[in-house]
Design a protein around this motif. Structure first.
Motif, PDB file in Angstrom:
ATOM      1  N   TRP A  57       5.154   0.097   2.673  1.00 24.21           N
ATOM      2  CA  TRP A  57       3.660   0.420   2.584  1.00 24.21           C
ATOM      3  C   TRP A  57       3.633   1.874   2.056  1.00 24.21           C
ATOM      4  CZ3 TRP A  57       2.531  -1.486   8.225  1.00 24.21           C
ATOM      5  CH2 TRP A  57       2.488  -2.788   8.119  1.00 24.21           C
ATOM      6  N   GLY A  58       4.494   2.882   2.572  1.00 24.34           N
ATOM      7  CA  GLY A  58       4.229   4.150   2.477  1.00 24.34           C
ATOM      8  C   GLY A  58       4.909   4.481   0.905  1.00 24.34           C
ATOM      9  N   VAL A  59       5.787   3.877   0.720  1.00 26.73           N
ATOM     10  CA  VAL A  59       6.452   4.297  -0.810  1.00 26.73           C
ATOM     11  C   VAL A  59       5.593   3.646  -1.838  1.00 26.73           C
ATOM     12  CG1 VAL A  59       8.285   3.780  -2.218  1.00 26.73           C
ATOM     13  CG2 VAL A  59       8.834   4.019   0.250  1.00 26.73           C
ATOM     14  N   GLN A  60       4.888   2.653  -1.570  1.00 23.55           N
ATOM     15  CA  GLN A  60       4.127   2.111  -2.598  1.00 23.55           C
ATOM     16  C   GLN A  60       2.727   3.190  -2.504  1.00 23.55           C
ATOM     17  OE1 GLN A  60       1.154  -1.165  -1.546  1.00 23.55           O
ATOM     18  NE2 GLN A  60       1.629  -1.830  -3.549  1.00 23.55           N
ATOM     19  N   GLY A  61       2.291   3.438  -1.422  1.00 23.00           N
ATOM     20  CA  GLY A  61       1.256   4.348  -1.205  1.00 23.00           C
ATOM     21  C   GLY A  61       1.378   5.864  -2.087  1.00 23.00           C
ATOM     22  N   VAL A  62       2.606   6.335  -1.684  1.00 21.16           N
ATOM     23  CA  VAL A  62       2.926   7.654  -2.630  1.00 21.16           C
ATOM     24  C   VAL A  62       2.769   7.482  -4.222  1.00 21.16           C
ATOM     25  CG1 VAL A  62       4.636   9.258  -3.087  1.00 21.16           C
ATOM     26  CG2 VAL A  62       4.355   8.729  -0.625  1.00 21.16           C
ATOM     27  N   PHE A  63       3.497   6.496  -4.644  1.00 19.55           N
ATOM     28  CA  PHE A  63       3.555   6.346  -6.016  1.00 19.55           C
ATOM     29  C   PHE A  63       2.180   5.899  -6.855  1.00 19.55           C
ATOM     30  CE2 PHE A  63       7.967   6.644  -5.221  1.00 19.55           C
ATOM     31  CZ  PHE A  63       8.393   7.761  -6.023  1.00 19.55           C
ATOM     32  N   GLN A  64       1.514   5.393  -5.847  1.00 17.16           N
ATOM     33  CA  GLN A  64       0.078   4.997  -6.424  1.00 17.16           C
ATOM     34  C   GLN A  64      -0.847   6.029  -6.670  1.00 17.16           C
ATOM     35  OE1 GLN A  64      -1.206   1.891  -3.540  1.00 17.16           O
ATOM     36  NE2 GLN A  64      -0.723   0.302  -4.883  1.00 17.16           N
ATOM     37  N   HIS A  65      -0.347   7.242  -6.013  1.00 15.66           N
ATOM     38  CA  HIS A  65      -1.244   8.542  -6.226  1.00 15.66           C
ATOM     39  C   HIS A  65      -0.390   9.314  -7.238  1.00 15.66           C
ATOM     40  CE1 HIS A  65      -4.406   8.201  -3.199  1.00 15.66           C
ATOM     41  NE2 HIS A  65      -3.538   7.525  -2.676  1.00 15.66           N
ATOM     42  N   VAL A  66       0.546   8.811  -8.066  1.00 19.11           N
ATOM     43  CA  VAL A  66       1.272   9.714  -8.868  1.00 19.11           C
ATOM     44  C   VAL A  66       0.859   9.650 -10.441  1.00 19.11           C
ATOM     45  CG1 VAL A  66       3.458  10.181 -10.140  1.00 19.11           C
ATOM     46  CG2 VAL A  66       3.319   9.623  -7.534  1.00 19.11           C
ATOM     47  N   LYS A  67       0.487  10.769 -11.204  1.00 18.20           N
ATOM     48  CA  LYS A  67       0.075  10.783 -12.432  1.00 18.20           C
ATOM     49  C   LYS A  67       0.984   9.899 -13.156  1.00 18.20           C
ATOM     50  CE  LYS A  67      -3.092  14.800 -12.095  1.00 18.20           C
ATOM     51  NZ  LYS A  67      -3.224  15.993 -12.758  1.00 18.20           N
ATOM     52  N   GLY A  68       0.668   9.124 -14.198  1.00 15.50           N
ATOM     53  CA  GLY A  68       1.438   8.346 -15.036  1.00 15.50           C
ATOM     54  C   GLY A  68       2.032   7.134 -14.653  1.00 15.50           C
ATOM     55  N   VAL A  69       1.777   6.786 -13.338  1.00 21.98           N
ATOM     56  CA  VAL A  69       1.965   5.432 -12.929  1.00 21.98           C
ATOM     57  C   VAL A  69       0.939   4.496 -12.881  1.00 21.98           C
ATOM     58  CG1 VAL A  69       2.589   4.294 -10.634  1.00 21.98           C
ATOM     59  CG2 VAL A  69       3.725   6.523 -11.095  1.00 21.98           C
ATOM     60  N   SER A  70       1.046   3.482 -13.433  1.00 28.78           N
ATOM     61  CA  SER A  70       0.104   2.578 -13.644  1.00 28.78           C
ATOM     62  C   SER A  70       0.075   1.565 -12.772  1.00 28.78           C
ATOM     63  CB  SER A  70       0.308   1.861 -15.183  1.00 28.78           C
ATOM     64  OG  SER A  70       1.460   1.182 -15.424  1.00 28.78           O
ATOM     65  N   ASN A  71       1.318   1.366 -12.086  1.00 25.09           N
ATOM     66  CA  ASN A  71       1.350   0.026 -11.065  1.00 25.09           C
ATOM     67  C   ASN A  71       2.430   0.559 -10.124  1.00 25.09           C
ATOM     68  OD1 ASN A  71       0.414  -2.464  -9.850  1.00 25.09           O
ATOM     69  ND2 ASN A  71       1.426  -3.652 -11.147  1.00 25.09           N
ATOM     70  N   ALA A  72       2.224  -0.008  -8.971  1.00 26.89           N
ATOM     71  CA  ALA A  72       3.477   0.085  -7.750  1.00 26.89           C
ATOM     72  C   ALA A  72       3.340  -1.170  -7.147  1.00 26.89           C
ATOM     73  CB  ALA A  72       3.241   1.472  -7.028  1.00 26.89           C
ATOM     74  N   VAL A  73       3.983  -2.043  -7.111  1.00 24.12           N
ATOM     75  CA  VAL A  73       4.055  -3.157  -6.267  1.00 24.12           C
ATOM     76  C   VAL A  73       5.175  -3.284  -5.121  1.00 24.12           C
ATOM     77  CG1 VAL A  73       4.526  -5.782  -6.558  1.00 24.12           C
ATOM     78  CG2 VAL A  73       3.508  -4.447  -8.491  1.00 24.12           C
ATOM     79  N   SER A  74       4.592  -3.619  -3.974  1.00 19.26           N
ATOM     80  CA  SER A  74       5.760  -3.778  -2.874  1.00 19.26           C
ATOM     81  C   SER A  74       6.396  -5.086  -2.949  1.00 19.26           C
ATOM     82  CB  SER A  74       4.940  -3.604  -1.593  1.00 19.26           C
ATOM     83  OG  SER A  74       4.553  -2.607  -1.171  1.00 19.26           O
ATOM     84  N   GLY A  75       7.777  -5.124  -2.737  1.00 16.59           N
ATOM     85  CA  GLY A  75       8.456  -6.409  -2.852  1.00 16.59           C
ATOM     86  C   GLY A  75       9.816  -6.243  -2.148  1.00 16.59           C
ATOM     87  N   TYR A  76      10.776  -7.166  -2.548  1.00 16.41           N
ATOM     88  CA  TYR A  76      12.057  -7.039  -1.896  1.00 16.41           C
ATOM     89  C   TYR A  76      13.124  -6.985  -3.160  1.00 16.41           C
ATOM     90  CZ  TYR A  76       8.925  -8.926   1.290  1.00 16.41           C
ATOM     91  OH  TYR A  76       7.873  -9.299   2.204  1.00 16.41           O
ATOM     92  N   ALA A  77      14.360  -6.285  -3.061  1.00 19.42           N
ATOM     93  CA  ALA A  77      15.469  -6.262  -3.797  1.00 19.42           C
ATOM     94  C   ALA A  77      16.746  -6.270  -3.299  1.00 19.42           C
ATOM     95  CB  ALA A  77      15.134  -5.192  -4.775  1.00 19.42           C
ATOM     96  N   GLY A  78      17.651  -6.901  -3.708  1.00 19.71           N
ATOM     97  CA  GLY A  78      18.905  -6.740  -3.327  1.00 19.71           C
ATOM     98  C   GLY A  78      19.377  -8.201  -2.909  1.00 19.71           C
ATOM     99  N   GLY A  79      18.598  -8.950  -2.736  1.00 16.95           N
ATOM    100  CA  GLY A  79      19.046 -10.422  -2.012  1.00 16.95           C
ATOM    101  C   GLY A  79      18.640 -11.509  -3.244  1.00 16.95           C
ATOM    102  N   GLU A  80      18.493 -12.616  -2.574  1.00 13.86           N
ATOM    103  CA  GLU A  80      18.033 -13.832  -3.399  1.00 13.86           C
ATOM    104  C   GLU A  80      16.639 -14.138  -3.210  1.00 13.86           C
ATOM    105  OE1 GLU A  80      20.710 -17.134  -2.327  1.00 13.86           O
ATOM    106  OE2 GLU A  80      22.684 -16.070  -2.531  1.00 13.86           O
ATOM    107  N   LYS A  81      16.255 -14.921  -4.482  1.00 12.29           N
ATOM    108  CA  LYS A  81      14.745 -15.384  -4.429  1.00 12.29           C
ATOM    109  C   LYS A  81      14.437 -16.018  -3.408  1.00 12.29           C
ATOM    110  CE  LYS A  81      11.319 -17.221  -7.262  1.00 12.29           C
ATOM    111  NZ  LYS A  81      11.282 -18.089  -8.852  1.00 12.29           N
TER     112      LYS A  81
END
Length: 234
Positions: A57-81
């Protein structure tokens, strides 16, 4: 006591990210040195970075407020689908980390600058398998490079920061290349903007937005780039 019980119940209902919100929030943000080397030319109009630094929630929120960022999606990485499900990831046994996929224009902001914000504002890279009140492998500090250039920059930047002793402790951020990203459930998207009065957001994440505005005024924008595209902060 009744008010405390009501508050605690609300935290449990909010999900794992809201656990132990009364604990001390993350360490004080700071401006860290920029990447001292160079990046390869960026002729592309769009690039993607995948970062993990505690509750998404917080990481997404930070980058949504950064100039040059068009999208920031919360999700999962490092494991299987098949295990990219919030309740399953919460076990800490899937290999997934709560992550954010950031789409940005490298002509406006470089990958190295994305990392500078990540290390200085979005989270504390010295906390091992936890972030603030959240504990477990799913909250680890990790970077998932999408190509060798990103991996090179990430390795070099971490070495630079550790060599300069920018933080009191060594950076524990894992570099995990060749990992797939899976978007989180819809109710996790834009969570900071849609739930500004949530106790977890108030204590742990809104200060990160203020730190971004204070420490990186040239990169801060008041209007976030939301996944929904429907609501905008002023």
């Amino acid at each position: 006591m009744n008010s405390l019980r009501t508050f605690t119940t609300a935290l449990v209902a909010a999900g794992a990210c809201a656990f132990a919100v009364l604990a001390v929030a993350g360490s004080e943000a700071r401006v860290i040195p920029p990447f001292s080397s160079t990046e390869a030319g960026k002729p592309a109009e769009s690039e993607v970075a995948v970062l993990a630094g505690g509750c998404f929630w917080g990481v997404q929120g930070v980058f949504q407020h950064v100039k040059g960022v068009s999208n920031a999606v919360s999700g999962y990485a490092g494991g299987e689908k098949k295990t990219a499900i919030y309740e399953v990831v919460g076990s800490g046994l899937t290999g997934h980390a709560e992550s954010v996929q950031i789409t940005f224009d490298p002509r406006q902001i470089s990958y190295a600058r994305i990392l500078q914000i990540y290390f200085s504002v979005a989270h504390d890279p010295t906390q091992l398998n936890r972030q603030g009140p959240d504990t477990g492998m799913q909250y680890r500090s990790a970077i998932f490079p999408v190509n060798e250039e990103q991996a090179r920059i990430t390795r070099a930047y971490i070495t630079q920061l550790d060599s300069a002793h920018v933080f009191k402790s060594a950076i524990v951020t894992k570099i995990e290349p060749a990992r797939s990203f899976f978007p989180a459930e819809a109710y996790h998207q834009d969570y900071l903007t849609l739930n500004p009065n949530s106790p977890y957001i108030v204590y742990n994440d809104l200060p990160k937005i203020e730190d971004l505005k204070r420490l990186f005024p040239d990169l801060y924008r008041a209007t976030p780039a939301l996944v929904s595209g429907s609501r905008r902060a002023g």
